[in-house]
Scaffold this motif. Structure first.
Motif, PDB file in Angstrom:
ATOM      1  N   ILE A 127       0.839  -1.198   0.000  1.00 23.40           N
ATOM      2  CA  ILE A 127       0.000   0.000   0.000  1.00 23.40           C
ATOM      3  C   ILE A 127       0.878   1.254   0.000  1.00 23.40           C
ATOM      4  CG2 ILE A 127      -1.790   1.262   1.259  1.00 23.40           C
ATOM      5  CD1 ILE A 127      -2.487  -1.489   2.598  1.00 23.40           C
ATOM      6  N   VAL A 128       1.852   1.255   0.895  1.00 26.89           N
ATOM      7  CA  VAL A 128       2.809   2.368   1.004  1.00 26.89           C
ATOM      8  C   VAL A 128       4.063   1.937   0.253  1.00 26.89           C
ATOM      9  CG1 VAL A 128       4.012   3.900   2.598  1.00 26.89           C
ATOM     10  CG2 VAL A 128       1.794   2.937   3.236  1.00 26.89           C
ATOM     11  N   THR A 129       4.060   2.152  -1.037  1.00 24.31           N
ATOM     12  CA  THR A 129       5.021   1.482  -1.915  1.00 24.31           C
ATOM     13  C   THR A 129       6.416   2.093  -1.932  1.00 24.31           C
ATOM     14  OG1 THR A 129       4.206   2.822  -3.770  1.00 24.31           O
ATOM     15  CG2 THR A 129       3.204   0.656  -3.445  1.00 24.31           C
ATOM     16  N   GLU A 130       6.573   3.328  -1.409  1.00 27.57           N
ATOM     17  CA  GLU A 130       7.883   3.970  -1.445  1.00 27.57           C
ATOM     18  C   GLU A 130       8.702   3.735  -0.181  1.00 27.57           C
ATOM     19  OE1 GLU A 130       9.165   6.077  -4.275  1.00 27.57           O
ATOM     20  OE2 GLU A 130       7.756   4.526  -4.918  1.00 27.57           O
ATOM     21  N   GLY A 131       8.165   2.949   0.739  1.00 23.34           N
ATOM     22  CA  GLY A 131       8.957   2.585   1.906  1.00 23.34           C
ATOM     23  C   GLY A 131       8.224   2.757   3.219  1.00 23.34           C
ATOM     24  N   VAL A 132       8.398   1.767   4.095  1.00 19.12           N
ATOM     25  CA  VAL A 132       7.898   1.810   5.469  1.00 19.12           C
ATOM     26  C   VAL A 132       9.108   1.549   6.360  1.00 19.12           C
ATOM     27  CG1 VAL A 132       6.315   0.822   7.164  1.00 19.12           C
ATOM     28  CG2 VAL A 132       5.662   0.900   4.741  1.00 19.12           C
ATOM     29  N   VAL A 133       9.457   2.505   7.216  1.00 26.93           N
ATOM     30  CA  VAL A 133      10.686   2.395   7.991  1.00 26.93           C
ATOM     31  C   VAL A 133      10.419   2.582   9.478  1.00 26.93           C
ATOM     32  CG1 VAL A 133      12.089   3.222   6.063  1.00 26.93           C
ATOM     33  CG2 VAL A 133      11.262   4.851   7.773  1.00 26.93           C
ATOM     34  N   LYS A 134      11.313   2.005  10.273  1.00 23.96           N
ATOM     35  CA  LYS A 134      11.274   2.181  11.719  1.00 23.96           C
ATOM     36  C   LYS A 134      12.042   3.452  12.070  1.00 23.96           C
ATOM     37  CE  LYS A 134      12.160  -1.436  14.269  1.00 23.96           C
ATOM     38  NZ  LYS A 134      12.890  -2.489  15.046  1.00 23.96           N
ATOM     39  N   ALA A 135      11.433   4.306  12.894  1.00 26.09           N
ATOM     40  CA  ALA A 135      12.036   5.602  13.225  1.00 26.09           C
ATOM     41  C   ALA A 135      12.174   5.749  14.732  1.00 26.09           C
ATOM     42  CB  ALA A 135      11.194   6.740  12.660  1.00 26.09           C
ATOM     43  N   PRO A 136      13.357   5.484  15.296  1.00 27.78           N
ATOM     44  CA  PRO A 136      13.553   5.653  16.735  1.00 27.78           C
ATOM     45  C   PRO A 136      13.318   7.082  17.215  1.00 27.78           C
ATOM     46  CG  PRO A 136      15.317   4.327  15.783  1.00 27.78           C
ATOM     47  CD  PRO A 136      14.522   4.871  14.634  1.00 27.78           C
ATOM     48  N   ALA A 137      13.374   8.056  16.305  1.00 30.33           N
ATOM     49  CA  ALA A 137      13.112   9.447  16.696  1.00 30.33           C
ATOM     50  C   ALA A 137      11.659   9.656  17.101  1.00 30.33           C
ATOM     51  CB  ALA A 137      13.469  10.389  15.549  1.00 30.33           C
ATOM     52  N   LEU A 138      10.791   8.734  16.737  1.00 29.04           N
ATOM     53  CA  LEU A 138       9.374   8.817  17.093  1.00 29.04           C
ATOM     54  C   LEU A 138       9.104   7.994  18.341  1.00 29.04           C
ATOM     55  CD1 LEU A 138       7.805   8.344  13.532  1.00 29.04           C
ATOM     56  CD2 LEU A 138       8.287  10.481  14.732  1.00 29.04           C
ATOM     57  N   LYS A 139       8.460   8.567  19.302  1.00 31.31           N
ATOM     58  CA  LYS A 139       8.140   7.859  20.539  1.00 31.31           C
ATOM     59  C   LYS A 139       6.863   7.038  20.407  1.00 31.31           C
ATOM     60  CE  LYS A 139      11.738   9.657  22.294  1.00 31.31           C
ATOM     61  NZ  LYS A 139      12.972   8.812  22.321  1.00 31.31           N
ATOM     62  N   LYS A 140       5.955   7.474  19.540  1.00 34.69           N
ATOM     63  CA  LYS A 140       4.720   6.740  19.299  1.00 34.69           C
ATOM     64  C   LYS A 140       4.185   7.162  17.939  1.00 34.69           C
ATOM     65  CE  LYS A 140       1.650  10.102  21.546  1.00 34.69           C
ATOM     66  NZ  LYS A 140       0.567  10.285  22.542  1.00 34.69           N
ATOM     67  N   GLY A 141       3.252   6.368  17.411  1.00 35.96           N
ATOM     68  CA  GLY A 141       2.607   6.727  16.147  1.00 35.96           C
ATOM     69  C   GLY A 141       3.560   6.731  14.980  1.00 35.96           C
ATOM     70  N   GLY A 142       3.363   7.696  14.091  1.00 31.94           N
ATOM     71  CA  GLY A 142       4.186   7.764  12.894  1.00 31.94           C
ATOM     72  C   GLY A 142       3.764   8.923  12.015  1.00 31.94           C
ATOM     73  N   VAL A 143       4.221   8.878  10.772  1.00 37.07           N
ATOM     74  CA  VAL A 143       3.874   9.918   9.815  1.00 37.07           C
ATOM     75  C   VAL A 143       3.827   9.294   8.424  1.00 37.07           C
ATOM     76  CG1 VAL A 143       6.296  10.638   9.561  1.00 37.07           C
ATOM     77  CG2 VAL A 143       4.460  12.226   8.965  1.00 37.07           C
ATOM     78  N   LEU A 144       2.769   9.606   7.695  1.00 37.63           N
ATOM     79  CA  LEU A 144       2.574   9.142   6.325  1.00 37.63           C
ATOM     80  C   LEU A 144       2.745  10.339   5.403  1.00 37.63           C
ATOM     81  CD1 LEU A 144       1.570   6.789   4.395  1.00 37.63           C
ATOM     82  CD2 LEU A 144      -0.717   7.769   4.687  1.00 37.63           C
ATOM     83  N   LEU A 145       3.506  10.151   4.334  1.00 37.85           N
ATOM     84  CA  LEU A 145       3.836  11.258   3.432  1.00 37.85           C
ATOM     85  C   LEU A 145       3.525  10.900   1.993  1.00 37.85           C
ATOM     86  CD1 LEU A 145       7.456  11.875   4.771  1.00 37.85           C
ATOM     87  CD2 LEU A 145       5.406  13.082   5.508  1.00 37.85           C
ATOM     88  N   ALA A 146       3.022  11.881   1.254  1.00 35.60           N
ATOM     89  CA  ALA A 146       2.991  11.763  -0.202  1.00 35.60           C
ATOM     90  C   ALA A 146       4.411  12.013  -0.705  1.00 35.60           C
ATOM     91  CB  ALA A 146       2.020  12.775  -0.797  1.00 35.60           C
ATOM     92  N   SER A 147       4.917  11.110  -1.529  1.00 32.69           N
ATOM     93  CA  SER A 147       6.314  11.183  -1.965  1.00 32.69           C
ATOM     94  C   SER A 147       6.506  12.247  -3.031  1.00 32.69           C
ATOM     95  CB  SER A 147       6.766   9.831  -2.510  1.00 32.69           C
ATOM     96  OG  SER A 147       6.680   8.838  -1.522  1.00 32.69           O
ATOM     97  N   GLY A 148       7.670  12.875  -2.992  1.00 32.12           N
ATOM     98  CA  GLY A 148       8.019  13.831  -4.039  1.00 32.12           C
ATOM     99  C   GLY A 148       8.596  15.105  -3.468  1.00 32.12           C
ATOM    100  N   SER A 149       9.671  15.593  -4.096  1.00 30.54           N
ATOM    101  CA  SER A 149      10.301  16.829  -3.622  1.00 30.54           C
ATOM    102  C   SER A 149       9.405  18.038  -3.826  1.00 30.54           C
ATOM    103  CB  SER A 149      11.641  17.044  -4.342  1.00 30.54           C
ATOM    104  OG  SER A 149      11.465  17.085  -5.740  1.00 30.54           O
ATOM    105  N   GLN A 150       8.369  17.914  -4.651  1.00 30.29           N
ATOM    106  CA  GLN A 150       7.423  19.023  -4.810  1.00 30.29           C
ATOM    107  C   GLN A 150       6.584  19.206  -3.546  1.00 30.29           C
ATOM    108  OE1 GLN A 150       7.234  16.053  -6.197  1.00 30.29           O
ATOM    109  NE2 GLN A 150       5.190  15.483  -6.897  1.00 30.29           N
ATOM    110  N   TYR A 151       6.608  18.198  -2.658  1.00 34.05           N
ATOM    111  CA  TYR A 151       5.855  18.275  -1.407  1.00 34.05           C
ATOM    112  C   TYR A 151       6.776  18.554  -0.220  1.00 34.05           C
ATOM    113  CZ  TYR A 151       2.460  15.858  -4.391  1.00 34.05           C
ATOM    114  OH  TYR A 151       1.620  15.507  -5.415  1.00 34.05           O
ATOM    115  N   THR A 152       7.734  17.679  -0.010  1.00 28.25           N
ATOM    116  CA  THR A 152       8.651  17.797   1.122  1.00 28.25           C
ATOM    117  C   THR A 152       9.996  17.194   0.737  1.00 28.25           C
ATOM    118  OG1 THR A 152       6.773  17.483   2.626  1.00 28.25           O
ATOM    119  CG2 THR A 152       8.958  17.385   3.589  1.00 28.25           C
ATOM    120  N   SER A 153      11.074  17.828   1.167  1.00 28.98           N
ATOM    121  CA  SER A 153      12.408  17.296   0.887  1.00 28.98           C
ATOM    122  C   SER A 153      13.373  17.747   1.966  1.00 28.98           C
ATOM    123  CB  SER A 153      12.894  17.748  -0.498  1.00 28.98           C
ATOM    124  OG  SER A 153      13.080  19.156  -0.522  1.00 28.98           O
TER     125      SER A 153
END
Length: 262
Positions: free
Chosen positions: A195-221
């Motif tokens: 479903i999330v085809t550009e990658g699902v990663v573990k982030a120790p910087a997050l204490k709970k939950g997560g963040v879902l992003l639309a991919s592309g430098s036109q959005y966030t980089s």
């Protein structure tokens, strides 16, 4: 030119020592960095870059202002014993590079903190004004997480961001995805990665939950000024002191493309 400011040529060590230090630094940092795995990279633009210019805006009739986002410089330190370096260079004995690894991982941790949580006056992924959010329910049963992520993707889709997507999850959430479905050999992580085809990663910087992003430098980089690099500082007694530098900024061009999973 960066060597002039990092004083690498002033260090009383040979090229083999520098190569070892650099290789260890890169390997250790890559093992920890998460933000760069889910966001496009722009740059590196160089050691001296301090700000990234953004858009212009009208101040008054005939007056146009502009905005910019500052790059944050990250610096960590480590020391190596002179005698150990001499033994490595002369006798090819194993050099204890744990101080290099520790400093590189500390820099990586600071980098991800900037990307996810931001700094005073600087937004991160988790607190960007205009971003969306979704409150997660318990993932106590296999399949519950996938249903929630489908809801999250649907929410971004309805906001006009049709994918592909990337996602970072706190360790507690990510680890639950390793459970297998009762039928078949697949894990819930396998399902979600379809479903999330550009990658699902573990982030120790997050204490709970997560963040879902639309991919592309036109959005966030991530804008990189100086990519992670080691410089020489000073001799201190029987030690040589080194520093790891990098500079970066999170560029959020479309905060609506970010969905915080609470």
């Amino acid at each position: 030119m960066v060597n002039n400011y990092l004083a690498r040529d002033d260090a009383p060590i040979d090229a083999a020592s520098w190569k070892l230090i650099d290789d260890v630094m890169v390997k250790a940092a890559k093992s920890q960095i998460v933000g760069r795995r889910i966001l496009p990279i722009e740059g590196p633009f160089g050691f001296g870059l301090k700000v990234i210019p953004l858009g212009d805006y009208a101040v008054d009739d005939g007056l146009i202002g502009s905005t910019a986002i500052p790059l944050t410089m990250i610096r960590t330190e480590f020391s190596l014993a002179k005698r150990d370096l001499a033994s490595f260079e002369r006798d090819h004995l194993v050099l204890d590079t744990n101080p290099v690894s520790d400093a590189a991982m500390e820099a990586a941790e600071k980098e991800d903190k900037i990307i996810f949580s931001g700094l005073p006056g600087i937004e991160g992924l988790l607190n960007a004004e205009g971003s969306g959010s979704l409150t997660l329910t318990k993932w106590d049963k296999v399949g519950a997480a996938a249903d929630q992520i489908i809801n999250a993707v649907t929410k971004l889709d309805e906001a006009g961001f049709h994918g592909p997507y990337t996602m970072a999850l706190a360790p507690a959430q990510y680890n639950l995805l390793l459970r297998r479905y009762p039928q078949g050999d697949g894990t819930e992580l396998d399902h979600i990665r379809s479903i999330v085809t550009e990658g699902v990663v573990k982030a120790p910087a997050l204490k709970k939950g997560g963040v879902l992003l639309a991919s592309g430098s036109q959005y966030t980089s991530i804008a990189i000024g100086q990519d992670m690099v080691t410089g020489y500082n000073v001799p201190i007694g029987d030690l040589l002191e080194f520093q790891i530098y990098e500079s970066l900024a999170l560029l959020i061009r479309a905060p609506e493309s970010i969905l915080v999973l609470k």
